[in-house]
Motif scaffolding. Structure first.
Motif, PDB file in Angstrom:
ATOM      1  N   LEU A  14      -2.439   6.131  13.402  1.00 17.76           N
ATOM      2  CA  LEU A  14      -2.825   5.427  12.173  1.00 17.76           C
ATOM      3  C   LEU A  14      -1.746   4.474  11.666  1.00 17.76           C
ATOM      4  O   LEU A  14      -1.760   4.076  10.494  1.00 17.76           O
ATOM      5  CB  LEU A  14      -3.235   6.409  11.062  1.00 17.76           C
ATOM      6  N   HIS A  15      -0.820   4.111  12.537  1.00 20.67           N
ATOM      7  CA  HIS A  15       0.244   3.191  12.120  1.00 20.67           C
ATOM      8  C   HIS A  15      -0.144   1.758  12.482  1.00 20.67           C
ATOM      9  O   HIS A  15      -0.469   1.480  13.639  1.00 20.67           O
ATOM     10  CB  HIS A  15       1.547   3.575  12.817  1.00 20.67           C
TER      11      HIS A  15
ATOM     12  N   GLN B 224       1.107  -0.968   3.105  1.00 25.33           N
ATOM     13  CA  GLN B 224       1.169   0.494   3.088  1.00 25.33           C
ATOM     14  C   GLN B 224       2.564   1.016   2.769  1.00 25.33           C
ATOM     15  O   GLN B 224       2.710   2.073   2.178  1.00 25.33           O
ATOM     16  CB  GLN B 224       0.703   1.042   4.440  1.00 25.33           C
TER      17      GLN B 224
ATOM     18  N   ARG C 136      -2.319   6.733   0.637  1.00 30.10           N
ATOM     19  CA  ARG C 136      -1.773   7.835   1.412  1.00 30.10           C
ATOM     20  C   ARG C 136      -1.974   9.167   0.698  1.00 30.10           C
ATOM     21  O   ARG C 136      -2.382  10.156   1.292  1.00 30.10           O
ATOM     22  CB  ARG C 136      -0.283   7.607   1.614  1.00 30.10           C
TER      23      ARG C 136
ATOM     24  N   ALA D 218      -7.770   2.667  11.082  1.00 30.01           N
ATOM     25  CA  ALA D 218      -6.488   3.260  10.682  1.00 30.01           C
ATOM     26  C   ALA D 218      -6.335   3.265   9.160  1.00 30.01           C
ATOM     27  O   ALA D 218      -5.921   4.266   8.571  1.00 30.01           O
ATOM     28  CB  ALA D 218      -5.343   2.493  11.335  1.00 30.01           C
TER      29      ALA D 218
ATOM     30  N   ARG E 188      -6.424   6.907   7.078  1.00 33.03           N
ATOM     31  CA  ARG E 188      -5.218   7.305   6.383  1.00 33.03           C
ATOM     32  C   ARG E 188      -5.543   7.826   4.985  1.00 33.03           C
ATOM     33  O   ARG E 188      -4.909   8.744   4.483  1.00 33.03           O
ATOM     34  CB  ARG E 188      -4.277   6.112   6.279  1.00 33.03           C
TER      35      ARG E 188
END
Lengths: 314, 349
Positions: free
Chosen positions: B292-293, B215, B225, B76, B80
């Motif tokens: 992807l969290h 993040q 990001r 993930a 990202r």
């Protein structure tokens, strides 16, 4: 030193080179075609596994070998259709859909195989393709036994490489496919349909991948086992870059690669006591990485590779 | 009929997407189960019962979820930033073998409170290094890291196989290729007595929360990001792209290496070449299912572990190959992709 020379001079080595190269030729050509139209297909490892399984299963259930090969091609084409639906119509990330198809196709292969063939100590076998000697030519000293006593799919792979090279670079259809991969908007302006071209290239390319997998069970071995593709699909993806997206060079690259593979197998018998066998098994993977590093900067990637195309959207 | 981009992505759709994806995947897998000649609903019931029906089953499921959380987070974090780390499997094994090497060496004379962190760090660094190589190839030679990181999986497993057949081979293992065991006091304490469940689960959950904080609350999170959304734009906006990617790779590879370390220290105590039933690859699916969290990864890892543990029991009871779990989990990756697509687009006549 003489041992090394003996290996290189043996007809057996060169016969093995062609045999090892065959699935790589099929897979790399399939990936070249797909990527030339602008779509990366990382599903290849799974599609090859499925082709190996379904081709074997067809023959195991009484189909003849050519039908088995055809079934594998059709199955590969179906997975290609799924990939095209996700990447061309929906425009999803080509990396992730390809990985998804690899994971799905390989687990589905294992599932279907286990369903039909229960776990046994010795896996059931089929009678695979037998080598065909080309009349006249195979009587030549050295070259005869080395190169011209292969199973039919090997000859087929070489013929397909020639056809693909011709179609891609000598016909309007090939130009259209390449335009879809370089600049789909310009292709559209020329009255071509990039969506249809990409669909066609992915489906045909995936069919070739399926045949490459089927070679493993219908020619090289006579049974199916789950880990048999062993990264060959990923090596094909590396070979595409090495080949600069050209079918002729794909053929050469696969042969060169197979040479090293066949050579290391024989080297093991000479050096096996001195060097752990795992070192030899690592060689194909390390070579692929090296080939990528050497060729990637020089290679001219199709400009629209991995870019989804939607009409009227940039 | 045509597709039309939505003006905004409604929150309820984003939350609903994974649920719909899993339901769709289960429905398609149900067709396969029916074709295999088994009752579909009973099959699902058996999966659930075999994964959670007894205390032993439930702890087993949580034990399986632990490495999946860590490899899921590894994927993930990387995805990202559009760093395609497909090499978590190899990083897992390299982390594991490093722990076996350090934990069976003179270093194991350290007391547990020192030794455990040292082994964690060792495993993480090993995983990191294995991902930094493909990243270096990408930054220096513009080689796509998908293939290189993946090919290194094969190299790593062969390397481990060589070590456990050679210098790290356990002489007391009756000739089986398995590594020397890590010192007893380096093995992770159990969360629940008389089960295999160890505190690695708590570590994995804490790591997920830590990543979430990183993040959402730090400059690095924003930069990683931005690197993923639009690399050129990010560079234009002053994001140090290479440096950000190196940090991302260190975290991603480090987490996959840590997963291997924790699996050795928590479950087996030594390394064999079948230590991982594909945790690295399943991590990709876990990450996608979680969109992807990092917090979503916890739930996705639980779902995946439930399928894997539950399918074993279902397989024994109904005679369906246990691979149905892999099929369902892989299918859910594909259905999730489609579900996510429809959070962005709608069908219009």
């Amino acid at each position: 030193m003489t041992a090394l020379f003996d290996i290189i001079a043996s007809a057996g080595l060169w016969a093995a080179v062609l045999r090892i190269a065959t699935p790589l030729i099929f897979g790399t050509l399939g990936a070249v075609l797909s990527e030339r139209s602008g779509v990366l297909n990382l599903g290849i490892e799974g599609i090859m596994t499925f082709g190996a399984m379904i081709g074997w299963l067809a023959v195991f259930n009484g189909a003849d070998l050519w039908t088995g090969l055809l079934v594998a091609a059709l199955a590969g084409g179906l997975f290609g259709l799924l990939h095209a639906l996700l990447t061309v119509t929906l425009g999803l990330s080509q990396h992730v859909t390809g990985l998804g198809i690899t994971l799905f196709a390989s687990s589905l292969s294992y599932f279907i195989f286990r369903l039909v063939v229960p776990l046994a100590s010795t896996p059931p076998t089929i009678v695979p393709f037998q080598p065909i000697a080309i009349p006249g030519l195979s009587d030549l000293p050295f070259f005869g036994p080395a190169l011209l006593t292969q199973t039919p799919p090997t000859y087929l792979a070489i013929v397909i490489a020639a056809i693909l090279a011709y179609v891609l670079f000598r016909t309007p259809l090939g130009l259209a496919v390449r335009m879809a991969g370089e600049n789909p908007h310009a292709a559209e302006a020329q009255g071509l349909n990039p969506v249809r071209l990409r669909y066609g290239a992915i489906v045909v390319g995936s069919a070739l991948m399926g045949m490459g997998g089927a070679f493993l069970t219908l020619s090289a071995f006579n049974s199916f086992f789950p880990t048999m593709v062993q990264g060959r699909g990923w090596i094909c993806i590396a070979l595409v870059v090495f080949a600069s997206w050209r079918p002729g060079r794909a053929l050469l690259g696969a042969l060169l690669f197979a040479f090293f593979d066949a050579f290391q197998l024989r080297l093991q018998t000479v050096l096996g006591d001195l060097v752990p066998y795992q070192i030899f098994l690592m060689i194909p993977y390390i070579l692929s990485i090296l080939a990528l590093a050497v060729m990637a900067r020089r290679a001219r990637v199709p400009q629209a590779l991995m870019q989804p195309y939607r009409r009227g959207e940039r | 009929m045509r597709l039309e981009r939505r003006d905004h992505r409604p929150l309820y759709l984003i939350l609903l997407a994974p649920v719909l994806a899993v339901v769709a995947a289960l429905a398609i897998a149900g067709i396969l189960i029916a074709l295999a000649g088994a009752p579909v609903l009973e099959a699902y019931w058996r999966i659930l019962a075999s994964a959670f029906g007894t205390r032993l089953a439930a702890t087993e499921t949580l034990t399986r979820a632990t490495p999946l959380m860590l490899t899921g987070l590894a994927a993930a974090v990387a995805f990202r930033a559009r760093l395609w780390n497909i090499g978590a499997e190899g990083q897992f094994y390299l982390g594991a073998i490093t722990v076996a090497a350090l934990g069976s060496s003179a270093l194991s004379a350290l007391p547990a409170p020192l030794l455990v962190p040292v082994l964690f760090a060792g495993g993480a660094v090993a995983g990191m290094l294995l991902l930094l190589l493909p990243l270096w190839l990408r930054l220096r030679f513009s080689v796509d890291e998908v293939v290189t990181s993946l090919l290194l999986n094969f190299v790593a497993v062969l390397f481990v196989s060589m070590l456990i057949d050679g210098v790290l081979k356990d002489p007391l293992a009756f000739g089986w290729p398995q590594s020397l065991p890590v010192a007893d006091h380096a093995q992770l304490p159990k969360l629940i007595a008389r089960s295999r469940l160890h505190i690695g689960l708590a570590v994995a959950v804490a790591v997920a929360l830590g990543i979430y904080f990183l993040q959402s609350r730090t400059v690095f999170g924003l930069q990683s990001r931005a690197a993923g959304l639009n690399p050129d734009g990010a560079v234009f906006a002053g994001v140090p792209l290479a440096r950000t990617l190196v940090k991302v790779a260190c975290i991603s590879g480090g987490l996959a290496g840590l997963a291997g370390a924790i699996e050795v220290m928590g479950v087996k105590g030594y390394v064999t070449t079948d230590l991982s039933p594909g945790y690295g690859y399943s991590g990709i699916i876990v990450a996608m299912l979680a969109n992807l969290h990092p917090i979503g990864v916890i739930a996705a890892a639980l779902f995946t572990a439930t399928m894997f543990v539950g399918a074993d029991g279902m397989s024994r009871a109904l005679g369906i190959p246990t691979y149905i779990a892999d099929v369902t989990v892989a299918l859910s990756l594909l259905t999730m992709l489609v579900a996510l697509f429809f959070t962005q687009y709608r069908l219009r006549r």
